[in-house]
Write a protein that holds these residues in place. Structure first.
Motif, PDB file in Angstrom:
ATOM      1  N   LYS A  55      42.765  39.493  42.901  1.00 38.92           N
ATOM      2  CA  LYS A  55      42.902  40.303  41.688  1.00 38.92           C
ATOM      3  C   LYS A  55      42.587  39.540  40.411  1.00 38.92           C
ATOM      4  CE  LYS A  55      46.276  43.254  41.468  1.00 38.92           C
ATOM      5  NZ  LYS A  55      47.639  43.857  41.452  1.00 38.92           N
ATOM      6  N   HIS A  56      42.608  38.211  40.478  1.00 40.08           N
ATOM      7  CA  HIS A  56      42.356  37.452  39.239  1.00 40.08           C
ATOM      8  C   HIS A  56      41.237  36.427  39.390  1.00 40.08           C
ATOM      9  CE1 HIS A  56      43.196  35.571  35.363  1.00 40.08           C
ATOM     10  NE2 HIS A  56      43.029  34.419  35.990  1.00 40.08           N
ATOM     11  N   ILE A  57      41.384  35.478  40.309  1.00 39.32           N
ATOM     12  CA  ILE A  57      40.448  34.351  40.362  1.00 39.32           C
ATOM     13  C   ILE A  57      39.030  34.808  40.707  1.00 39.32           C
ATOM     14  CG2 ILE A  57      39.896  32.174  41.510  1.00 39.32           C
ATOM     15  CD1 ILE A  57      42.915  31.748  41.896  1.00 39.32           C
ATOM     16  N   VAL A  58      38.893  35.599  41.767  1.00 34.33           N
ATOM     17  CA  VAL A  58      37.565  36.075  42.160  1.00 34.33           C
ATOM     18  C   VAL A  58      36.914  36.920  41.062  1.00 34.33           C
ATOM     19  CG1 VAL A  58      36.315  37.564  43.763  1.00 34.33           C
ATOM     20  CG2 VAL A  58      37.953  35.893  44.642  1.00 34.33           C
ATOM     21  N   PRO A  59      37.631  37.893  40.474  1.00 33.63           N
ATOM     22  CA  PRO A  59      37.022  38.645  39.366  1.00 33.63           C
ATOM     23  C   PRO A  59      36.616  37.761  38.187  1.00 33.63           C
ATOM     24  CG  PRO A  59      38.923  39.836  40.213  1.00 33.63           C
ATOM     25  CD  PRO A  59      38.931  38.496  40.883  1.00 33.63           C
ATOM     26  N   CYS A  60      37.399  36.723  37.908  1.00 36.38           N
ATOM     27  CA  CYS A  60      37.025  35.817  36.815  1.00 36.38           C
ATOM     28  C   CYS A  60      35.701  35.121  37.111  1.00 36.38           C
ATOM     29  CB  CYS A  60      38.122  34.774  36.595  1.00 36.38           C
ATOM     30  SG  CYS A  60      39.554  35.367  35.674  1.00 36.38           S
ATOM     31  N   ILE A  61      35.534  34.666  38.346  1.00 38.97           N
ATOM     32  CA  ILE A  61      34.280  34.016  38.722  1.00 38.97           C
ATOM     33  C   ILE A  61      33.131  35.005  38.641  1.00 38.97           C
ATOM     34  CG2 ILE A  61      33.027  32.862  40.580  1.00 38.97           C
ATOM     35  CD1 ILE A  61      35.145  31.117  39.257  1.00 38.97           C
ATOM     36  N   GLN A  62      33.367  36.229  39.090  1.00 41.93           N
ATOM     37  CA  GLN A  62      32.325  37.254  39.002  1.00 41.93           C
ATOM     38  C   GLN A  62      31.942  37.511  37.545  1.00 41.93           C
ATOM     39  OE1 GLN A  62      34.473  40.300  41.139  1.00 41.93           O
ATOM     40  NE2 GLN A  62      33.175  40.080  42.948  1.00 41.93           N
ATOM     41  N   PHE A  63      32.933  37.568  36.680  1.00 43.70           N
ATOM     42  CA  PHE A  63      32.657  37.792  35.254  1.00 43.70           C
ATOM     43  C   PHE A  63      31.837  36.636  34.686  1.00 43.70           C
ATOM     44  CE2 PHE A  63      33.687  37.235  30.768  1.00 43.70           C
ATOM     45  CZ  PHE A  63      33.403  38.494  30.261  1.00 43.70           C
ATOM     46  N   LEU A  64      32.231  35.408  35.021  1.00 45.16           N
ATOM     47  CA  LEU A  64      31.519  34.240  34.510  1.00 45.16           C
ATOM     48  C   LEU A  64      30.096  34.183  35.050  1.00 45.16           C
ATOM     49  CD1 LEU A  64      34.315  31.504  34.612  1.00 45.16           C
ATOM     50  CD2 LEU A  64      33.400  32.702  32.617  1.00 45.16           C
ATOM     51  N   ARG A  65      29.906  34.648  36.268  1.00 36.77           N
ATOM     52  CA  ARG A  65      28.539  34.695  36.801  1.00 36.77           C
ATOM     53  C   ARG A  65      27.674  35.635  35.975  1.00 36.77           C
ATOM     54  NH1 ARG A  65      29.381  34.703  43.381  1.00 36.77           N
ATOM     55  NH2 ARG A  65      28.937  32.481  43.672  1.00 36.77           N
ATOM     56  N   GLY A  66      28.272  36.711  35.498  1.00 42.41           N
ATOM     57  CA  GLY A  66      27.518  37.646  34.687  1.00 42.41           C
ATOM     58  C   GLY A  66      27.192  37.110  33.308  1.00 42.41           C
ATOM     59  N   VAL A  67      27.986  36.134  32.841  1.00 42.32           N
ATOM     60  CA  VAL A  67      27.771  35.573  31.501  1.00 42.32           C
ATOM     61  C   VAL A  67      27.017  34.250  31.571  1.00 42.32           C
ATOM     62  CG1 VAL A  67      28.909  34.747  29.411  1.00 42.32           C
ATOM     63  CG2 VAL A  67      29.874  36.692  30.664  1.00 42.32           C
ATOM     64  N   ILE A  68      27.470  33.352  32.438  1.00 40.04           N
ATOM     65  CA  ILE A  68      26.872  32.019  32.546  1.00 40.04           C
ATOM     66  C   ILE A  68      25.724  32.014  33.545  1.00 40.04           C
ATOM     67  CG2 ILE A  68      27.310  29.616  33.196  1.00 40.04           C
ATOM     68  CD1 ILE A  68      30.156  29.954  32.183  1.00 40.04           C
ATOM     69  N   GLY A  69      25.911  32.748  34.645  1.00 34.39           N
ATOM     70  CA  GLY A  69      24.846  32.889  35.620  1.00 34.39           C
ATOM     71  C   GLY A  69      24.898  31.886  36.754  1.00 34.39           C
ATOM     72  N   ASP A  70      24.711  30.629  36.449  1.00 33.63           N
ATOM     73  CA  ASP A  70      24.535  29.606  37.467  1.00 33.63           C
ATOM     74  C   ASP A  70      25.879  29.020  37.902  1.00 33.63           C
ATOM     75  OD1 ASP A  70      23.944  26.415  37.997  1.00 33.63           O
ATOM     76  OD2 ASP A  70      22.348  27.711  38.745  1.00 33.63           O
ATOM     77  N   ASP A  71      26.092  28.937  39.219  1.00 30.57           N
ATOM     78  CA  ASP A  71      27.348  28.398  39.726  1.00 30.57           C
ATOM     79  C   ASP A  71      27.550  26.935  39.353  1.00 30.57           C
ATOM     80  OD1 ASP A  71      27.968  30.808  40.785  1.00 30.57           O
ATOM     81  OD2 ASP A  71      27.917  30.196  42.895  1.00 30.57           O
ATOM     82  N   ASP A  72      26.459  26.174  39.292  1.00 32.01           N
ATOM     83  CA  ASP A  72      26.583  24.771  38.883  1.00 32.01           C
ATOM     84  C   ASP A  72      27.136  24.672  37.462  1.00 32.01           C
ATOM     85  OD1 ASP A  72      25.662  23.764  41.259  1.00 32.01           O
ATOM     86  OD2 ASP A  72      23.578  23.610  40.598  1.00 32.01           O
ATOM     87  N   GLU A  73      26.668  25.550  36.598  1.00 35.20           N
ATOM     88  CA  GLU A  73      27.149  25.542  35.218  1.00 35.20           C
ATOM     89  C   GLU A  73      28.601  26.013  35.133  1.00 35.20           C
ATOM     90  OE1 GLU A  73      24.430  24.637  32.318  1.00 35.20           O
ATOM     91  OE2 GLU A  73      24.862  23.587  34.190  1.00 35.20           O
ATOM     92  N   ILE A  74      28.965  26.975  35.962  1.00 38.32           N
ATOM     93  CA  ILE A  74      30.359  27.410  36.013  1.00 38.32           C
ATOM     94  C   ILE A  74      31.246  26.250  36.440  1.00 38.32           C
ATOM     95  CG2 ILE A  74      32.017  28.926  37.184  1.00 38.32           C
ATOM     96  CD1 ILE A  74      29.800  31.014  37.376  1.00 38.32           C
TER      97      ILE A  74
END
Length: 400
Positions: free
Chosen positions: A159-178
């Motif tokens: 409910k929190h951690i996974v959605p946060c990563i999904q949101f950051l992927r939409g903004v930052i894009g690259d997992d390395d940068e996240i």
């Protein structure tokens, strides 16, 4: 093998977070995590700053905290500050510590986590903690970064951690940068998406940043997500006052520093430097060169200003031409380097017309190569001086 197991388990837990072959992805169905919710509720309602003087901490709990590496005094304070913490059976707590160690946490890491989030010792480690550690491992995050934000382990994975990563992927894009952004400030992932992350990103857009600019800013300073839109607006206003626009190459680093300060703290820092002889424009120019110079504690700034004035005959106006010096530790960097230079002046190895603060600038490796290693054979005292065994008492008559 471990990574493969993690990915299989996570594909079942949260299919959208893992890349799917052919670009497909399963639906994401959040599941409640009552253990984490209870833990966070307990922290928010029962933690008492400085301890609860009306009750004595549980002796068994204090004893166990000491076995985790805390000093007796810190263990008592930790147990007293969380009234609901009772460790009578150590089975869960031992399993929690073993789980952390199996994921690469050192004994010091475990002690720090126990001190800052002791109620984690009371949860079911396999149900509450393990899935999150495996998730972070599957993402390539350094698990021990959680030492700095252990309550992330109490947040719901689905409910929190996974959605946060999904949101950051939409903004930052690259997992390395996240991963880079996370490693710099793990606690930013504690922020609620709708009440924190999304409004912050929208505020950045309103102030003219492109998607690429926003991505760059978040990688450098994920803490922007922890700021209110109002505070973000104030930062843009203050940066504009200093002549730092969004196209300035220094913008991201200056924004990063400003995010670490409340506005009243920023204004107080500027006033402090002005009281030490700088004009407002000189303060702004120093900040542009070295933003971290404005992050130094007030008392430390005053102490360094006094040292520069009394021991090196420098006013802050002269020092702030190279403001990085203000960011150096007085005890660990500036004093040992001055001691080395004073020894070399005394022995005639370098001329007494040393240019300060230029002579102090540079990495430890650069300084050692230039002043310590080069002269160590002829002047062994430089080694003792650099190690702090020779006290710096000024240059006296040697400095002209």
């Amino acid at each position: 093998m471990f990574a493969a197991i993690c990915r299989r388990r996570l594909a079942f837990l949260c299919p959208q977070i893992l890349p799917a072959a052919g670009g497909g992805g399963g639906a994401y169905h959040p599941q409640p995590n009552p253990h984490a919710a209870l833990l966070l509720h307990t922290y928010s309602t029962t933690a008492v700053a400085g301890g609860d003087s009306s009750s004595e901490p549980c002796p068994d709990t204090v004893s166990y905290l000491v076995s985790c590496g805390l000093s007796p005094a810190v263990a008592r304070q930790t147990a007293a500050s969380t009234r609901t913490l009772r460790i009578r059976s150590t089975e869960k707590a031992d399993a929690f510590r073993a789980l952390l160690r199996s994921h690469g946490f050192s004994d010091a890491d475990v002690a720090r986590i126990v001190r800052s989030a002791p109620l984690l010792l009371t949860v079911d480690p396999d149900r509450v903690i393990r899935p999150k550690l495996e998730f972070f491992a599957s993402m390539g995050f350094e698990p021990n970064k959680l030492v700095y934000s252990p309550l992330l382990l109490a947040r719901s994975l689905d409910k929190h951690i996974v959605p946060c990563i999904q949101f950051l992927r939409g903004v930052i894009g690259d997992d390395d940068e996240i991963r880079r952004g996370f490693s710099r400030l793990p606690r930013a992932l504690m922020v609620n998406i709708d009440n924190g992350m999304r409004p912050a990103v929208e505020a950045l857009r309103r102030h003219g940043l492109s998607k690429g600019d926003i991505s760059k800013v978040l990688v450098i300073q994920l803490g922007v997500l922890m700021l209110s839109p109002q505070r973000i607006g104030e930062i843009f206003e203050d940066l504009g006052t200093m002549g730092i626009g969004i196209t300035d190459r220094r913008f991201a680093n200056c924004l990063r520093a400003m995010c670490s300060l409340k506005r009243e703290t920023w204004l107080r820092k500027v006033a402090l430097y002005r009281s030490l002889g700088l004009s407002e424009s000189e303060v702004f120019e120093a900040f542009k060169k070295q933003p971290t110079a404005l992050l130094v504690a007030d008392d430390t700034i005053r102490k360094k200003a006094r040292f520069f004035r009394e021991m090196l005959k420098l006013e802050m106006k002269d020092v702030m031409v190279n403001p990085v010096v203000v960011s150096y530790s007085l005890e660990k960097t500036i004093l040992p380097r001055c001691a080395v230079l004073s020894v070399l002046v005394r022995e005639g190895k370098i001329k007494p017309d040393i240019r300060f603060p230029n002579a102090l600038i540079g990495s430890a490796k650069t300084f050692c190569e230039k002043y310590v290693n080069r002269h160590a054979a002829d002047v062994p005292d430089v080694i003792d001086a650099y190690e702090g065994k020779i006290e710096f008492k000024g240059f006296g008559a040697h400095l002209v």
